[in-house]
Scaffold this motif. Sequence first.
Motif, PDB file in Angstrom:
ATOM      1  N   ALA A 259       0.825  -1.206   0.000  1.00 12.05           N
ATOM      2  CA  ALA A 259       0.000   0.000   0.000  1.00 12.05           C
ATOM      3  C   ALA A 259       0.859   1.255   0.000  1.00 12.05           C
ATOM      4  O   ALA A 259       0.556   2.238  -0.703  1.00 12.05           O
ATOM      5  N   ARG A 260       1.929   1.263   0.774  1.00 11.40           N
ATOM      6  CA  ARG A 260       2.800   2.446   0.838  1.00 11.40           C
ATOM      7  C   ARG A 260       3.452   2.724  -0.510  1.00 11.40           C
ATOM      8  O   ARG A 260       3.438   3.870  -1.005  1.00 11.40           O
ATOM      9  N   LEU A 261       4.024   1.676  -1.125  1.00 20.31           N
ATOM     10  CA  LEU A 261       4.674   1.880  -2.419  1.00 20.31           C
ATOM     11  C   LEU A 261       3.668   2.256  -3.499  1.00 20.31           C
ATOM     12  O   LEU A 261       3.962   3.101  -4.368  1.00 20.31           O
ATOM     13  N   ALA A 262       2.480   1.648  -3.470  1.00 22.06           N
ATOM     14  CA  ALA A 262       1.466   1.989  -4.466  1.00 22.06           C
ATOM     15  C   ALA A 262       1.011   3.435  -4.303  1.00 22.06           C
ATOM     16  O   ALA A 262       0.869   4.171  -5.298  1.00 22.06           O
ATOM     17  N   LEU A 263       0.781   3.859  -3.065  1.00 18.14           N
ATOM     18  CA  LEU A 263       0.401   5.259  -2.833  1.00 18.14           C
ATOM     19  C   LEU A 263       1.484   6.216  -3.314  1.00 18.14           C
ATOM     20  O   LEU A 263       1.201   7.257  -3.916  1.00 18.14           O
ATOM     21  N   HIS A 264       2.740   5.849  -3.060  1.00 21.46           N
ATOM     22  CA  HIS A 264       3.843   6.717  -3.480  1.00 21.46           C
ATOM     23  C   HIS A 264       3.842   6.876  -5.003  1.00 21.46           C
ATOM     24  O   HIS A 264       3.961   8.005  -5.522  1.00 21.46           O
ATOM     25  N   GLN A 265       3.692   5.768  -5.738  1.00 19.85           N
ATOM     26  CA  GLN A 265       3.681   5.866  -7.199  1.00 19.85           C
ATOM     27  C   GLN A 265       2.467   6.622  -7.710  1.00 19.85           C
ATOM     28  O   GLN A 265       2.555   7.404  -8.670  1.00 19.85           O
ATOM     29  N   LEU A 266       1.297   6.399  -7.079  1.00 21.45           N
ATOM     30  CA  LEU A 266       0.095   7.106  -7.517  1.00 21.45           C
ATOM     31  C   LEU A 266       0.220   8.613  -7.287  1.00 21.45           C
ATOM     32  O   LEU A 266      -0.175   9.413  -8.145  1.00 21.45           O
ATOM     33  N   VAL A 267       0.764   9.005  -6.140  1.00 26.58           N
ATOM     34  CA  VAL A 267       0.907  10.430  -5.835  1.00 26.58           C
ATOM     35  C   VAL A 267       1.920  11.072  -6.781  1.00 26.58           C
ATOM     36  O   VAL A 267       1.711  12.182  -7.293  1.00 26.58           O
ATOM     37  N   VAL A 268       3.019  10.373  -7.045  1.00 24.80           N
ATOM     38  CA  VAL A 268       4.023  10.931  -7.956  1.00 24.80           C
ATOM     39  C   VAL A 268       3.475  11.025  -9.371  1.00 24.80           C
ATOM     40  O   VAL A 268       3.687  12.016 -10.081  1.00 24.80           O
ATOM     41  N   ASP A 269       2.741  10.019  -9.815  1.00 28.22           N
ATOM     42  CA  ASP A 269       2.187  10.004 -11.166  1.00 28.22           C
ATOM     43  C   ASP A 269       1.046  11.005 -11.330  1.00 28.22           C
ATOM     44  O   ASP A 269       0.885  11.606 -12.388  1.00 28.22           O
ATOM     45  N   GLY A 270       0.237  11.158 -10.285  1.00 25.85           N
ATOM     46  CA  GLY A 270      -0.854  12.124 -10.338  1.00 25.85           C
ATOM     47  C   GLY A 270      -2.161  11.550 -10.838  1.00 25.85           C
ATOM     48  O   GLY A 270      -3.218  12.149 -10.644  1.00 25.85           O
ATOM     49  N   ARG A 271      -2.126  10.392 -11.519  1.00 16.98           N
ATOM     50  CA  ARG A 271      -3.368   9.773 -12.011  1.00 16.98           C
ATOM     51  C   ARG A 271      -3.873   8.800 -10.954  1.00 16.98           C
ATOM     52  O   ARG A 271      -3.294   7.737 -10.744  1.00 16.98           O
ATOM     53  N   ILE A 272      -4.967   9.189 -10.298  1.00 22.28           N
ATOM     54  CA  ILE A 272      -5.524   8.362  -9.228  1.00 22.28           C
ATOM     55  C   ILE A 272      -6.982   8.069  -9.553  1.00 22.28           C
ATOM     56  O   ILE A 272      -7.837   8.949  -9.464  1.00 22.28           O
ATOM     57  N   HIS A 273      -7.247   6.851  -9.983  1.00 24.48           N
ATOM     58  CA  HIS A 273      -8.616   6.379 -10.225  1.00 24.48           C
ATOM     59  C   HIS A 273      -8.601   4.864 -10.067  1.00 24.48           C
ATOM     60  O   HIS A 273      -7.532   4.238 -10.065  1.00 24.48           O
ATOM     61  N   PRO A 274      -9.778   4.219  -9.888  1.00 22.07           N
ATOM     62  CA  PRO A 274      -9.798   2.780  -9.554  1.00 22.07           C
ATOM     63  C   PRO A 274      -9.015   1.890 -10.515  1.00 22.07           C
ATOM     64  O   PRO A 274      -8.291   0.988 -10.084  1.00 22.07           O
ATOM     65  N   ALA A 275      -9.142   2.116 -11.817  1.00 26.35           N
ATOM     66  CA  ALA A 275      -8.420   1.256 -12.770  1.00 26.35           C
ATOM     67  C   ALA A 275      -6.912   1.419 -12.613  1.00 26.35           C
ATOM     68  O   ALA A 275      -6.155   0.436 -12.624  1.00 26.35           O
ATOM     69  N   ARG A 276      -6.469   2.675 -12.464  1.00 22.10           N
ATOM     70  CA  ARG A 276      -5.036   2.935 -12.290  1.00 22.10           C
ATOM     71  C   ARG A 276      -4.542   2.365 -10.963  1.00 22.10           C
ATOM     72  O   ARG A 276      -3.412   1.846 -10.864  1.00 22.10           O
ATOM     73  N   ILE A 277      -5.382   2.434  -9.928  1.00 27.01           N
ATOM     74  CA  ILE A 277      -4.992   1.903  -8.616  1.00 27.01           C
ATOM     75  C   ILE A 277      -4.723   0.402  -8.716  1.00 27.01           C
ATOM     76  O   ILE A 277      -3.708  -0.097  -8.221  1.00 27.01           O
ATOM     77  N   GLU A 278      -5.640  -0.343  -9.357  1.00 28.00           N
ATOM     78  CA  GLU A 278      -5.441  -1.790  -9.485  1.00 28.00           C
ATOM     79  C   GLU A 278      -4.192  -2.118 -10.293  1.00 28.00           C
ATOM     80  O   GLU A 278      -3.451  -3.051  -9.971  1.00 28.00           O
TER      81      GLU A 278
END
Length: 513
Positions: A259-278
Motif C-alpha cells: 500500500a505504501r509503495l502503491a500510494l507513493h507511485q500514484l501520488v508521484v504520477d498524479g493519475r488516481i482512479h480505480p483502474a489505475r490503482i489496481e
Amino acid sequence: MAIIYYIITAVAGAVLALGCYIIIRKRMLNGKKEEILEKAELEAEKIKQEKIFQAKEKFLQLKSEHEQYINEKNNQIHETENRLRQKENSLNQQNSELGRKQKETDAIRENLKNQVELVNRKSEEYDRLRAQAIEQIESIAGMSAAEAKNQLMENMKAEARSQAQSYINDVMDEARLTASKEAKRIVINTIQRTASETAIENAVTVFNIESDEIKGRIIGREGRNIRALEAATGVEIVVDDTPEAILLSAFDPVRREVARLALHQLVVDGRIHPARIEEVVAKVQKQLEDEIMETGKRTCIDLGIHGMHIELVKLIGRMKYRSSYGQNLLQHSREVANICATMASELGLNPKIAKRAGLLHDIGKVSDEDPELPHAVLGMKLAEKYKEKPEVCNAIGAHHEEIEMTSIISPLVMVGDAISGARPGARREVIESYIKRLQDMENIAKSYPGVTKTYAIQAGRELRVIVGADQVSDKDAESLSGEIAKKIQEEMVYPGQVKITVIRETRSVAYAK
C-alpha cells in the motif's frame, strides 16, 4: 452277250468277294471284341478284388480304431468309478470322524458346563467369605476398606514422590557441577560476540504527503479511490486531520508495504482512479516479490550459506515483512544463525550446519501451506521437501520440542532461539497475540466456499470479505455475512464487536481496437 456275261460274271464275282470280305471282317471283329471283353472282364475282376481288399482293410482299420476308442472310454469309466469309490470311502471316513468328534465335543461341552457351575458356586462362596473377612477387618481396624486403600495409596505416592525428588536433586546437582560452568561461559561468550539491532514493528505505517490537497484526490469522488485501494491491498487507509500524513493500518507488513509503495507511485504520477490503482498495486506486488527474492539471496550471501533451494531463499526474504512477538523475523533468524554458529564452534561442531539450521528454524511462520501445523513442524516438512540435511530438518522441527531431538545441533537451535527472544525489549507479546487474532479471523472467512479475499481492518473491528460473483449470489452473500459472524462469535475471543462486510461485484471488461 459275251461282254454282258463277262460283266455279270465280274459283278457277281465282285459281290461274292465283297460278301466274303464282309463275312471275314465280321468274324475278325467278333474275335477282337471277345478278346477285349475278356480283357475287360479280367481287369474288372482285378479292380473288384482290389476294391474288396481295400474295403476289408478299411473295415479292419475302422474296427481297430473303434475297439481302441471303446477301450479308452471303458478305462476312463473304470478310473472315474474308482475315484468315485475312493471319494465315497473318504467321505464315509470323514463322516464317521465327524460323528466321533461331535460326541467328544458334546462331552467336553457338558464337562465345561459342569465346571462353570462349579466355578460359579466357588465364586459365590469366595465373595461371601471375602465380605465376611472385610467386615471383620473393618470392625477391628475401625475404618472401611476404601479408606484403608486410599490411605495406603497416598502413603505410597508420598514415599515414591520423595524418593524421585531426591534422585532428581542428586542428578541435577551432579549435572550442575560438571556442566554449569562451561555452559555459562559458552552462552555468555556467544551473547557478547553477537550484536544485532532490536527491531520492533507495529501495525501502522505513516505515509507522508506534501500537502493536504492530495488527501482529497486519494479519497476520490464519493470515496471510490480509497475504497478501491483498500479492496486491492487489504489495508485500512485512515485519512484524518493529521497534517501531511496518511495512516496505513494492517497487521500484515507485506500488505502495508504494498500500500505504501502503491500510494507513493500514484501520488508521484498524479493519475488516481480505480483502474489505475489496481494496475499500480499489481505492479508493486510484482516488484515486492522481486525485492523479497533479492533480500533472501543477500541474507544467504551475508551469512555464507550456499546451495539453498530457491523456494527456501524466497521464504527467507519474506521474513523481512513478518514479525514474531513484535521482533522482526528476519533479524531474529539472522541473530539465531550467528548464535548457533558461535556455540557450535565453541563445542567443536560444524558451524555451517548450525548456522543454516538457525536461519531456517522459523521458516514455517512465513509459509502459506497447511496453517494447522505448528510452525516448527511445518518448517521441518518444508526443509525435507527442499532436500535439506536430516540434522538441519530435525533442528527446525525440534526447536520447540514438538518432535524428538536426534541431532546435537537441535538443542543449539533451541537455545539460540531462546537467547534471541529473551533479550530485554526484543519481543512484545501483545502485538503477536493481536496479529494471531486477525489472522484467525481472516482464516475463518476464507474457509467458506466462494470467498476469494479476506481483509481484517480497523484493528480487527471490521472484516471485509470479497466473494466471486460467479460463485456466490446476492442472496448467498447476505446469509454469508451472518454465518461468518456467528462462527467468529463462537470460536474467537475479542474485545468489542466485529463488523463483517461481504463485497460482491460483477465486472465486465471489453477492449476497443
